[in-house]
Design a protein around this motif. Structure first.
Motif, mmCIF file in Angstrom:
data_model
loop_
_atom_site.group_PDB
_atom_site.id
_atom_site.type_symbol
_atom_site.label_atom_id
_atom_site.label_comp_id
_atom_site.label_asym_id
_atom_site.label_seq_id
_atom_site.Cartn_x
_atom_site.Cartn_y
_atom_site.Cartn_z
ATOM 1 N N ASP A 240 -43.038 22.001 -16.900
ATOM 2 C CA ASP A 240 -43.785 21.075 -17.721
ATOM 3 C C ASP A 240 -44.241 21.752 -19.010
ATOM 4 O O ASP A 240 -44.282 21.137 -20.067
ATOM 5 C CB ASP A 240 -45.010 20.569 -16.951
ATOM 6 C CG ASP A 240 -44.630 19.940 -15.625
ATOM 7 O OD1 ASP A 240 -43.477 19.478 -15.524
ATOM 8 O OD2 ASP A 240 -45.464 19.912 -14.720
ATOM 9 N N SER A 241 -44.576 23.042 -18.921
ATOM 10 C CA SER A 241 -44.997 23.783 -20.098
ATOM 11 C C SER A 241 -43.849 23.918 -21.098
ATOM 12 O O SER A 241 -44.061 23.893 -22.307
ATOM 13 C CB SER A 241 -45.513 25.164 -19.691
ATOM 14 O OG SER A 241 -46.620 25.055 -18.837
ATOM 15 N N VAL A 242 -42.629 24.080 -20.576
ATOM 16 C CA VAL A 242 -41.456 24.158 -21.450
ATOM 17 C C VAL A 242 -41.290 22.854 -22.208
ATOM 18 O O VAL A 242 -41.028 22.834 -23.413
ATOM 19 C CB VAL A 242 -40.185 24.467 -20.631
ATOM 20 C CG1 VAL A 242 -38.959 24.345 -21.514
ATOM 21 C CG2 VAL A 242 -40.270 25.861 -20.043
ATOM 22 N N LEU A 243 -41.459 21.742 -21.487
ATOM 23 C CA LEU A 243 -41.370 20.440 -22.144
ATOM 24 C C LEU A 243 -42.427 20.314 -23.229
ATOM 25 O O LEU A 243 -42.161 19.837 -24.329
ATOM 26 C CB LEU A 243 -41.560 19.312 -21.115
ATOM 27 C CG LEU A 243 -40.419 19.089 -20.128
ATOM 28 C CD1 LEU A 243 -40.850 18.084 -19.061
ATOM 29 C CD2 LEU A 243 -39.178 18.592 -20.855
ATOM 30 N N ALA A 244 -43.634 20.769 -22.917
ATOM 31 C CA ALA A 244 -44.717 20.685 -23.886
ATOM 32 C C ALA A 244 -44.425 21.557 -25.110
ATOM 33 O O ALA A 244 -44.726 21.178 -26.242
ATOM 34 C CB ALA A 244 -46.030 21.116 -23.243
ATOM 35 N N ARG B 79 -40.291 10.242 -30.784
ATOM 36 C CA ARG B 79 -39.695 10.878 -29.607
ATOM 37 C C ARG B 79 -40.492 12.119 -29.211
ATOM 38 O O ARG B 79 -40.713 12.375 -28.021
ATOM 39 C CB ARG B 79 -38.248 11.265 -29.904
ATOM 40 C CG ARG B 79 -37.512 11.871 -28.711
ATOM 41 C CD ARG B 79 -36.057 12.178 -29.067
ATOM 42 N NE ARG B 79 -35.353 12.749 -27.926
ATOM 43 C CZ ARG B 79 -35.393 14.032 -27.591
ATOM 44 N NH1 ARG B 79 -36.112 14.885 -28.336
ATOM 45 N NH2 ARG B 79 -34.717 14.478 -26.540
ATOM 46 N N ASP B 80 -40.923 12.886 -30.213
ATOM 47 C CA ASP B 80 -41.733 14.066 -29.927
ATOM 48 C C ASP B 80 -43.049 13.677 -29.271
ATOM 49 O O ASP B 80 -43.521 14.339 -28.338
ATOM 50 C CB ASP B 80 -42.016 14.845 -31.216
ATOM 51 C CG ASP B 80 -40.754 15.412 -31.845
ATOM 52 O OD1 ASP B 80 -39.813 15.720 -31.093
ATOM 53 O OD2 ASP B 80 -40.716 15.539 -33.077
ATOM 54 N N SER B 81 -43.646 12.610 -29.757
ATOM 55 C CA SER B 81 -44.914 12.146 -29.183
ATOM 56 C C SER B 81 -44.735 11.705 -27.738
ATOM 57 O O SER B 81 -45.549 12.030 -26.862
ATOM 58 C CB SER B 81 -45.478 10.990 -30.011
ATOM 59 O OG SER B 81 -45.809 11.425 -31.318
ATOM 60 N N SER C 278 -44.811 15.226 -20.782
ATOM 61 C CA SER C 278 -45.059 16.555 -20.229
ATOM 62 C C SER C 278 -46.490 16.683 -19.728
ATOM 63 O O SER C 278 -46.767 17.433 -18.794
ATOM 64 C CB SER C 278 -44.776 17.635 -21.274
ATOM 65 O OG SER C 278 -45.714 17.579 -22.340
ATOM 66 N N LEU C 279 -47.413 15.921 -20.328
ATOM 67 C CA LEU C 279 -48.813 16.005 -19.937
ATOM 68 C C LEU C 279 -49.046 15.502 -18.515
ATOM 69 O O LEU C 279 -50.016 15.890 -17.860
ATOM 70 C CB LEU C 279 -49.676 15.196 -20.917
ATOM 71 C CG LEU C 279 -51.168 15.539 -20.970
ATOM 72 C CD1 LEU C 279 -51.367 16.983 -21.408
ATOM 73 C CD2 LEU C 279 -51.894 14.589 -21.910
ATOM 74 N N ALA C 280 -48.144 14.643 -18.019
ATOM 75 C CA ALA C 280 -48.276 14.114 -16.657
ATOM 76 C C ALA C 280 -47.695 15.071 -15.615
ATOM 77 O O ALA C 280 -47.610 14.708 -14.436
ATOM 78 C CB ALA C 280 -47.584 12.755 -16.555
ATOM 79 N N VAL D 170 -53.772 21.992 -24.912
ATOM 80 C CA VAL D 170 -54.212 23.311 -25.366
ATOM 81 C C VAL D 170 -53.826 23.532 -26.818
ATOM 82 O O VAL D 170 -54.626 24.023 -27.624
ATOM 83 C CB VAL D 170 -53.604 24.435 -24.493
ATOM 84 C CG1 VAL D 170 -53.984 25.809 -25.028
ATOM 85 C CG2 VAL D 170 -54.080 24.296 -23.053
ATOM 86 N N THR D 171 -52.608 23.163 -27.185
ATOM 87 C CA THR D 171 -52.120 23.380 -28.547
ATOM 88 C C THR D 171 -52.699 22.384 -29.547
ATOM 89 O O THR D 171 -52.616 22.601 -30.755
ATOM 90 C CB THR D 171 -50.585 23.252 -28.582
ATOM 91 O OG1 THR D 171 -50.198 21.913 -28.209
ATOM 92 C CG2 THR D 171 -49.934 24.245 -27.631
ATOM 93 N N GLY D 172 -53.269 21.291 -29.047
ATOM 94 C CA GLY D 172 -53.787 20.258 -29.938
ATOM 95 C C GLY D 172 -52.791 19.154 -30.209
ATOM 96 O O GLY D 172 -53.064 18.234 -30.993
ATOM 97 N N GLY D 173 -51.631 19.224 -29.550
ATOM 98 C CA GLY D 173 -50.634 18.170 -29.738
ATOM 99 C C GLY D 173 -51.134 16.816 -29.289
ATOM 100 O O GLY D 173 -50.733 15.777 -29.819
#
Length: 308
Positions: A9-13, A22-24, A30-32, A99-102
């Motif tokens: 999931d972290s890789v996806l994030a 699409r990025d959003s 990935s957050l789920a 964490v990144t603010g995305g």
């Protein structure tokens, strides 16, 4: 349920850092925690099919699986919001969007609420009271009892987390049977005890990260040697519980033969850890085998009642 599947999931994030729609979507997806999510829903489906040895109500099956998926997703998203301080200190989680603010905390909470309300609406409308109760209990156990308290404050956090991790298979079972009986308890305990050797193994090869984040997992508090002994004990208990369905007339010899053979292999691997020098390598092997066992549990509970 939290696990090293989170690494995927972290890789996806990490990939979802752009600004297109699409990025959003990828950030929210990935957050789920899709790795955790799909593993839990797989066990929910297995529980439903285990409780339906005859005719299968496919509409009810879809309602249980979809509603459960959304509720689990809601819990995972909210857990990410709560764990932001810890996630910044761990390599496998520091790329999460929260964490990144995305994705801001406010938007994440709204997203979690939407998933949760949607999932519970489906369960209330098309399943039964027991499924709804298990869904609510599992959500609260994961987010509140585990995420907010025991994970940060107690060495027994994994035990609490294992209750929520075993809730989906119980929810699937009562979704089909509308009853809590001996078979429901066996299915629940099977997933409960499966998680302990699986996640204690993670605590060994992620020990430094947990220590840095001040998370009191067993390997940090009591050491690797003690953790290995507990892994062996819980693996043995899991193997014992996994062989009970035939005793209660729920499956035949094919189920018992398959689960017995795989369980024996996991038990031998667990025992080998007591003398294995490379703790990290052994723990990773234990966890990979745990993933095989989870797939085997789901498959054999689903088809076991239909085989000799």
């Amino acid at each position: 349920m939290s696990s090293n599947i989170d690494g995927k999931d972290s890789v996806l994030a990490a990939r979802a850092t752009g600004t297109t729609w699409r990025d959003s979507l990828l950030r929210y997806y990935s957050l789920a925690k899709p790795g955790v999510l799909y593993g839990n829903v797989l066990t929910a489906a297995a529980g439903f099919l285990f409780a339906s040895p005859g005719r299968i109500d496919w509409f009810l099956f879809l309602a249980v699986c979809l509603g459960t998926t959304l509720v689990i997703g809601s819990a995972c998203v909210l857990n990410n919001v709560l764990d932001r301080d810890i996630d910044t200190l761990m390599a496998r989680t520091r790329k999460r969007a929260t964490v990144t603010g995305g994705i801001g905390a406010r938007n994440a909470v709204i997203y979690s609420a939407a998933l949760g309300v949607g999932g519970m609406a489906i369960l209330v409308a098309w399943t039964n009271v027991l499924v709804v109760a298990v869904g609510v209990a599992g959500f609260l156990a994961y987010v509140v009892l585990y995420g907010m308290f025991s994970k940060r404050m107690s060495i027994h956090g994994t035990l609490v987390g294992s209750v929520s991790g075993a809730a989906p298979i119980l929810g699937g079972y009562v979704g089909a049977s509308n009853a809590i009986d001996a078979r429901a308890l066996i299915a629940f305990l099977m997933l409960f005890f499966w998680q302990l050797p699986a996640f204690y193994s993670i605590s060994i090869y992620r020990r430094e990260e947990y220590a840095r984040a001040n998370v009191p997992v067993v390997s940090v508090v009591r050491g690797v040697a003690n953790t290995k002994v507990q892994i062996l004990v819980y693996t043995g208990v899991f193997v014992f519980v996994s062989l009970l369905p035939q005793v209660f007339g729920s499956t035949g010899w094919v189920y018992t033969a398959v689960m017995g053979a795989l369980g024996a292999g996991w038990l031998v691997l667990a025992a080998s850890g007591l003398k294995y020098d490379d703790d990290e390598k052994w723990a990773r092997r234990m966890f990979r085998y745990a993933l095989v066992m989870m797939c085997a549990i789901s498959l054999m509970l689903a088809i076991g009642p239909r085989l000799p």
